[in-house]
Design a protein around this motif. Structure first.
Motif, mmCIF file in Angstrom:
data_model
loop_
_atom_site.group_PDB
_atom_site.id
_atom_site.type_symbol
_atom_site.label_atom_id
_atom_site.label_comp_id
_atom_site.label_asym_id
_atom_site.label_seq_id
_atom_site.Cartn_x
_atom_site.Cartn_y
_atom_site.Cartn_z
ATOM 1 N N PRO A 67 0.799 -1.222 0.000
ATOM 2 C CA PRO A 67 0.000 0.000 0.000
ATOM 3 C C PRO A 67 0.834 1.275 0.000
ATOM 4 O O PRO A 67 0.421 2.281 -0.574
ATOM 5 C CB PRO A 67 -0.829 -0.114 1.289
ATOM 6 C CG PRO A 67 -0.106 -1.086 2.142
ATOM 7 C CD PRO A 67 0.531 -2.046 1.193
ATOM 8 N N TRP A 267 -11.261 -2.102 2.179
ATOM 9 C CA TRP A 267 -9.876 -2.516 1.941
ATOM 10 C C TRP A 267 -9.123 -2.831 3.223
ATOM 11 O O TRP A 267 -8.110 -3.535 3.193
ATOM 12 C CB TRP A 267 -9.156 -1.457 1.108
ATOM 13 C CG TRP A 267 -9.569 -1.569 -0.326
ATOM 14 C CD1 TRP A 267 -10.593 -0.908 -0.947
ATOM 15 C CD2 TRP A 267 -9.006 -2.433 -1.310
ATOM 16 N NE1 TRP A 267 -10.702 -1.299 -2.252
ATOM 17 C CE2 TRP A 267 -9.735 -2.238 -2.510
ATOM 18 C CE3 TRP A 267 -7.960 -3.347 -1.308
ATOM 19 C CZ2 TRP A 267 -9.445 -2.924 -3.678
ATOM 20 C CZ3 TRP A 267 -7.667 -4.029 -2.471
ATOM 21 C CH2 TRP A 267 -8.404 -3.812 -3.637
ATOM 22 N N PHE A 271 -6.908 -6.372 3.135
ATOM 23 C CA PHE A 271 -5.521 -6.462 3.584
ATOM 24 C C PHE A 271 -5.395 -7.442 4.749
ATOM 25 O O PHE A 271 -4.412 -8.192 4.841
ATOM 26 C CB PHE A 271 -5.002 -5.085 4.002
ATOM 27 C CG PHE A 271 -3.520 -5.044 4.262
ATOM 28 C CD1 PHE A 271 -2.626 -4.889 3.216
ATOM 29 C CD2 PHE A 271 -3.016 -5.164 5.548
ATOM 30 C CE1 PHE A 271 -1.257 -4.849 3.452
ATOM 31 C CE2 PHE A 271 -1.659 -5.136 5.794
ATOM 32 C CZ PHE A 271 -0.774 -4.973 4.744
ATOM 33 N N VAL A 400 -5.229 2.489 -0.407
ATOM 34 C CA VAL A 400 -3.920 2.389 0.230
ATOM 35 C C VAL A 400 -3.980 2.671 1.722
ATOM 36 O O VAL A 400 -3.434 1.932 2.542
ATOM 37 C CB VAL A 400 -2.940 3.365 -0.457
ATOM 38 C CG1 VAL A 400 -1.650 3.473 0.316
ATOM 39 C CG2 VAL A 400 -2.676 2.933 -1.881
ATOM 40 N N GLN A 403 -5.110 -0.028 4.085
ATOM 41 C CA GLN A 403 -4.152 -1.129 4.164
ATOM 42 C C GLN A 403 -2.975 -0.767 5.071
ATOM 43 O O GLN A 403 -2.464 -1.612 5.807
ATOM 44 C CB GLN A 403 -3.656 -1.481 2.759
ATOM 45 C CG GLN A 403 -4.743 -2.067 1.876
ATOM 46 C CD GLN A 403 -4.215 -2.488 0.528
ATOM 47 O OE1 GLN A 403 -3.504 -3.483 0.411
ATOM 48 N NE2 GLN A 403 -4.555 -1.742 -0.512
#
Length: 447
Positions: A67, A267, A271, A400, A403
């Motif tokens: 990420p 997300w 992750f 991102v 994560q």
């Protein structure tokens, strides 16, 4: 290839022509290779890290390379690709550059013999995947008329599923169908994983080359002709320099902010699954912790089979979701998919046999299919065409950041509260995805 577009003339603005099925097929085919690389990483990098001596609660920190690479690379690549135009087009040079670097990373990853070298290969691989992946999202928005956006992202999701199914199952297939060794000495990666990465690297490069060769792009002048009204406003003009980039970030479309909150909880879950999926299967189902034992490696390969199942399910669901969206709305279809996914994650706790473990991953496949298509389909029609790459890159930071948060916190939770039980990370992921389902219903989208 799409139809030729004549130069703009006075009068009504031309409309992007609808593309044929095979044109959409060709423009999306490269994602098969990208996802093959991504799936091999998801399924096997934690296994490689554990084999090289990484402690379970520290794997999240190592996996944060992915990420963090996206946080830095995706907005920059999106910004640059909006301003790129030359002999090889606008987005395609980035597809190809990323594919070459990713192939090098995939050849290097299973041959790393110390932990820092494997972490370095992961960073290279993730930077390369992000260079390829972000422009592919904008590519669909560039080439398709608005009424085909949902179909375009669904076909992209289809190829993501195909690539991921094949790649996730590769170590298991190589072991059971071709008698490739699935165990190795302590600190060594089994041959089944090594050969899987070699095959994946070749597929990555080949699939991206297919899209680069078989697809043409609209020039900036043609894109301007298709959407002249938004381009005439100051807000829609391509930004220049850092000041313009900051201005566009602060003034991003409101729907992008709403979707980003949904993305955070979605997300966070993905992750968690990728980081602790191997450990969940080896601990919770196979009751093995010795990374050199046959039982542990059987469990690690079965985790790859689970990955193949949820990606295979996503292939079918990729074409069901547009139908649900047409009958309800895109946000409702996304909420339903995330609800099913969250409940499926929670059900893993009650499973105690390898075969039964595959059932929850069918439901997880529905959530995965929606994650890969619906947010982009909702967003793409709201972004000025000349800023498509930059805003898609900015939007991908919503993938991102959760994560990074997940990688930074789950290891601590694992040791402090759950006594090293990896399956509890799946439970947290399920709760997070249920929150995402609720938040998706709050999105305000046009009918």
């Amino acid at each position: 290839m799409h139809a030729k577009v004549q130069a703009a003339a006075p009068g009504p603005a031309p409309v992007k022509p609808r593309l044929s099925f095979w044109a959409i097929w060709n423009m999306s085919f490269g994602f098969l290779g990208i996802q093959a690389g991504f799936a091999l990483q998801q399924s096997n990098v934690p296994r490689i890290f554990e084999t090289l001596g990484a402690e379970l609660d520290k794997i999240g920190y190592l996996m944060m390379a992915a990420p963090l690479a996206g946080l830095l690379v995706q907005p920059i690549i999106g910004y640059m690709s909006d301003r790129t135009w030359g002999r090889f087009g606008r987005r395609r040079p980035y597809f190809l550059m990323g594919a070459i670097l990713a192939t090098l990373g995939m050849f290097g990853m299973p041959n790393a013999h110390v932990l820092w070298a494997a972490a370095a290969m992961l960073l290279l691989l993730d930077v390369a995947i992000n260079i390829s992946m972000e422009p592919f999202r904008a590519f669909v928005g560039d080439l398709l008329p608005k009424e085909q956006l949902t179909t375009g992202y669904a076909v992209q999701t289809f190829f993501i599923g195909v690539g991921a199914v094949a790649a996730s199952a590769l170590p298991y297939v190589l072991q059971h169908w071709f008698n490739v060794s699935n165990t190795a000495a302590a600190g060594q990666t089994p041959d089944s994983v090594v050969y899987a990465f070699y095959i994946g690297g070749a597929v990555y490069l080949g699939a991206v080359l297919w899209t680069v060769i078989r697809t043409k792009e609209y020039s900036p002048a043609q894109l301007h002709a298709f959407d002249p009204e938004p381009e005439q406003t100051q807000q829609a003009k391509p930004s220049s320099g850092l000041r313009g980039f900051v201005h566009d970030y602060v003034n991003m479309p409101k729907i992008m902010v709403q979707l980003s909150l949904v993305q955070f909880f979605t997300w966070f879950t993905w992750f968690s699954m990728w980081t602790y999926g191997t450990a969940t299967v080896t601990q919770h189902i196979y009751h093995a912790t010795d990374t050199s034992s046959a039982l542990y490696n059987d469990g690690a390969s079965w985790w790859g089979v689970c990955g193949a199942v949820y990606n295979a399910a996503s292939i079918g669901f990729a074409f069901v979701l547009p139908r649900i969206a047409r009958r309800t709305s895109r946000k409702t279809a996304h909420a339903i998919a995330l609800l099913v996914g969250g409940l499926s994650f929670l059900s893993i706790y009650f499973v105690d046999a390898p075969g039964l473990l595959l059932l929850p991953f069918v439901g997880i496949g529905l959530a995965w299919a929606s994650t890969l298509s619906m947010p982009y389909a909702i967003l793409a029609g709201k972004i000025p065409p000349m800023k498509m790459g930059m805003y898609m890159g900015m939007f991908n930071t919503s993938i991102v950041i959760p994560q990074v948060v997940s990688g930074a916190t789950l290891g601590l939770l694992l040791t402090r509260f759950f006594h090293g039980s990896a399956v509890m990370m799946m439970m947290l992921g399920g709760i997070s995805m249920l929150l995402a389902a609720l938040l998706s219903l709050r999105i305000k989208e046009d009918k």
